[in-house]
Design a protein around this motif. Structure first.
Motif, short mmCIF file in Angstrom:
data_model
loop_
_atom_site.label_atom_id
_atom_site.label_comp_id
_atom_site.label_asym_id
_atom_site.label_seq_id
_atom_site.Cartn_x
_atom_site.Cartn_y
_atom_site.Cartn_z
N LYS A 1 98.52 118.47 44.31
CA LYS A 1 99.25 117.69 43.31
C LYS A 1 100.21 116.71 43.99
O LYS A 1 100.25 115.53 43.64
CB LYS A 1 100.00 118.63 42.37
CG LYS A 1 100.65 117.93 41.21
CD LYS A 1 101.27 118.92 40.24
CE LYS A 1 102.02 118.17 39.15
NZ LYS A 1 102.72 119.08 38.23
N GLN A 2 100.93 117.18 44.97
CA GLN A 2 101.87 116.32 45.71
C GLN A 2 101.10 115.23 46.47
O GLN A 2 101.50 114.07 46.47
CB GLN A 2 102.70 117.17 46.69
CG GLN A 2 103.65 116.36 47.53
CD GLN A 2 104.74 115.67 46.72
OE1 GLN A 2 105.14 116.14 45.67
NE2 GLN A 2 105.20 114.53 47.20
N LYS A 3 99.98 115.60 47.09
CA LYS A 3 99.18 114.62 47.84
C LYS A 3 98.62 113.54 46.93
O LYS A 3 98.58 112.37 47.29
CB LYS A 3 98.06 115.33 48.59
CG LYS A 3 98.57 116.17 49.73
CD LYS A 3 97.49 116.95 50.41
CE LYS A 3 98.14 117.79 51.51
NZ LYS A 3 97.25 118.70 52.14
N LEU A 4 98.22 113.94 45.72
CA LEU A 4 97.70 112.96 44.76
C LEU A 4 98.81 112.01 44.32
O LEU A 4 98.59 110.80 44.21
CB LEU A 4 97.08 113.67 43.55
CG LEU A 4 96.37 112.77 42.54
CD1 LEU A 4 95.25 111.96 43.18
CD2 LEU A 4 95.82 113.62 41.40
N LYS B 1 101.54 106.95 38.19
CA LYS B 1 101.51 108.38 38.51
C LYS B 1 100.41 109.08 37.72
O LYS B 1 100.09 108.69 36.60
CB LYS B 1 102.85 109.03 38.20
CG LYS B 1 103.94 108.58 39.12
CD LYS B 1 105.22 109.31 38.87
CE LYS B 1 106.25 108.80 39.86
NZ LYS B 1 107.49 109.50 39.82
N PRO B 2 99.83 110.13 38.29
CA PRO B 2 98.79 110.89 37.57
C PRO B 2 99.36 111.51 36.29
O PRO B 2 100.53 111.88 36.24
CB PRO B 2 98.40 112.00 38.56
CG PRO B 2 98.89 111.54 39.89
CD PRO B 2 100.07 110.67 39.63
N ILE B 3 98.51 111.63 35.30
CA ILE B 3 98.88 112.26 34.04
C ILE B 3 98.11 113.56 33.93
O ILE B 3 96.88 113.58 34.10
CB ILE B 3 98.54 111.34 32.84
CG1 ILE B 3 99.33 110.03 32.95
CG2 ILE B 3 98.80 112.05 31.52
CD1 ILE B 3 98.87 108.97 31.98
N TYR B 4 98.82 114.64 33.66
CA TYR B 4 98.20 115.96 33.53
C TYR B 4 98.21 116.39 32.07
O TYR B 4 99.22 116.24 31.38
CB TYR B 4 98.94 117.00 34.37
CG TYR B 4 98.79 116.77 35.85
CD1 TYR B 4 97.78 117.38 36.57
CD2 TYR B 4 99.66 115.91 36.53
CE1 TYR B 4 97.63 117.15 37.92
CE2 TYR B 4 99.52 115.68 37.89
CZ TYR B 4 98.50 116.30 38.58
OH TYR B 4 98.36 116.07 39.92
N ARG B 5 97.08 116.93 31.63
CA ARG B 5 96.98 117.47 30.28
C ARG B 5 96.52 118.91 30.42
O ARG B 5 95.57 119.19 31.15
CB ARG B 5 95.98 116.67 29.45
CG ARG B 5 95.96 117.04 27.98
CD ARG B 5 94.95 116.22 27.22
NE ARG B 5 93.62 116.57 27.75
CZ ARG B 5 92.62 115.72 27.85
NH1 ARG B 5 92.74 114.49 27.47
NH2 ARG B 5 91.46 116.11 28.33
N LYS B 6 97.21 119.84 29.74
CA LYS B 6 96.84 121.24 29.89
C LYS B 6 96.31 121.80 28.59
O LYS B 6 96.72 121.42 27.51
CB LYS B 6 98.01 122.07 30.41
CG LYS B 6 98.93 122.57 29.34
CD LYS B 6 99.97 123.51 29.86
CE LYS B 6 100.91 123.72 28.68
NZ LYS B 6 101.98 124.53 28.84
N ASP B 7 95.36 122.72 28.74
CA ASP B 7 94.83 123.50 27.63
C ASP B 7 95.10 124.95 27.98
O ASP B 7 94.98 125.35 29.14
CB ASP B 7 93.32 123.30 27.49
CG ASP B 7 92.96 121.89 27.06
OD1 ASP B 7 93.63 121.36 26.17
OD2 ASP B 7 92.00 121.33 27.63
#
Length: 158
Positions: free
Chosen positions: A84-87, A98-104
């Motif tokens: 996650k940090q590397k991305l 910045k990356p966007i995270y979506r959780k289920d």
């Protein structure tokens, strides 16, 4: 991407979804012929994985350069520590958002499972990668980020 391939080839695409207990099953049919099927506790993950497999069957030589990035799944665990940090660092370096995270989440309160999807916007388009289920949100995000890093490396973005 699967829809586009079928459209270019003049074929009719149909994705049928069924449920067996808590498992969702997605089956892909092209011109009435079964192509692939996948299952997951999450409806969308089952659908995405079935579409990925079908795309590999229908257009194995067509490079995937936009939309959902496809990667090969290797045997054994392969997760990049701190992905996650590397991305995030990669996105900063490339001047991408910045990356966007979506959780289920699924499962009973005492045994929750989390699956995350990470999305990044590059100069070529928006890419998304669904990770596998994990027992902690942090691990689910790292799994998705790890798969995204592997895919970006495979397609020479790194």
């Amino acid at each position: 991407m699967l829809f586009e391939v079928c459209q270019k080839q003049g074929k009719k695409l149909e994705i049928r979804q069924t449920k067996k207990g808590s498992t969702n099953i997605a089956s892909v049919y092209v011109d009435g012929n079964f192509i692939a099927s996948c299952s997951s506790e999450h409806k969308e993950i089952a659908k995405l994985n079935a579409a990925r497999r079908s795309l590999a069957e229908l257009a194995p030589s067509e490079p995937i350069n936009r939309g959902m990035i496809e990667i090969d799944v290797f045997d054994g665990p392969f997760e990049i520590e701190g992905a996650k940090q590397k991305l995030h660092e990669l996105c900063d370096k490339k001047k991408w958002p910045k990356p966007i995270y979506r959780k289920d989440e699924s499962g009973p309160p005492h045994s929750k499972k989390f699956a995350c999807t990470v999305q990044i916007a590059t100069d070529d388009g928006v890419y998304a990668m669904a990770g596998e289920q994990r027992s902690r949100v942090k691990d689910a995000e790292n799994c998705a980020a790890s798969l995204m890093c592997r895919a970006l490396h495979q397609y020479n973005y790194l």
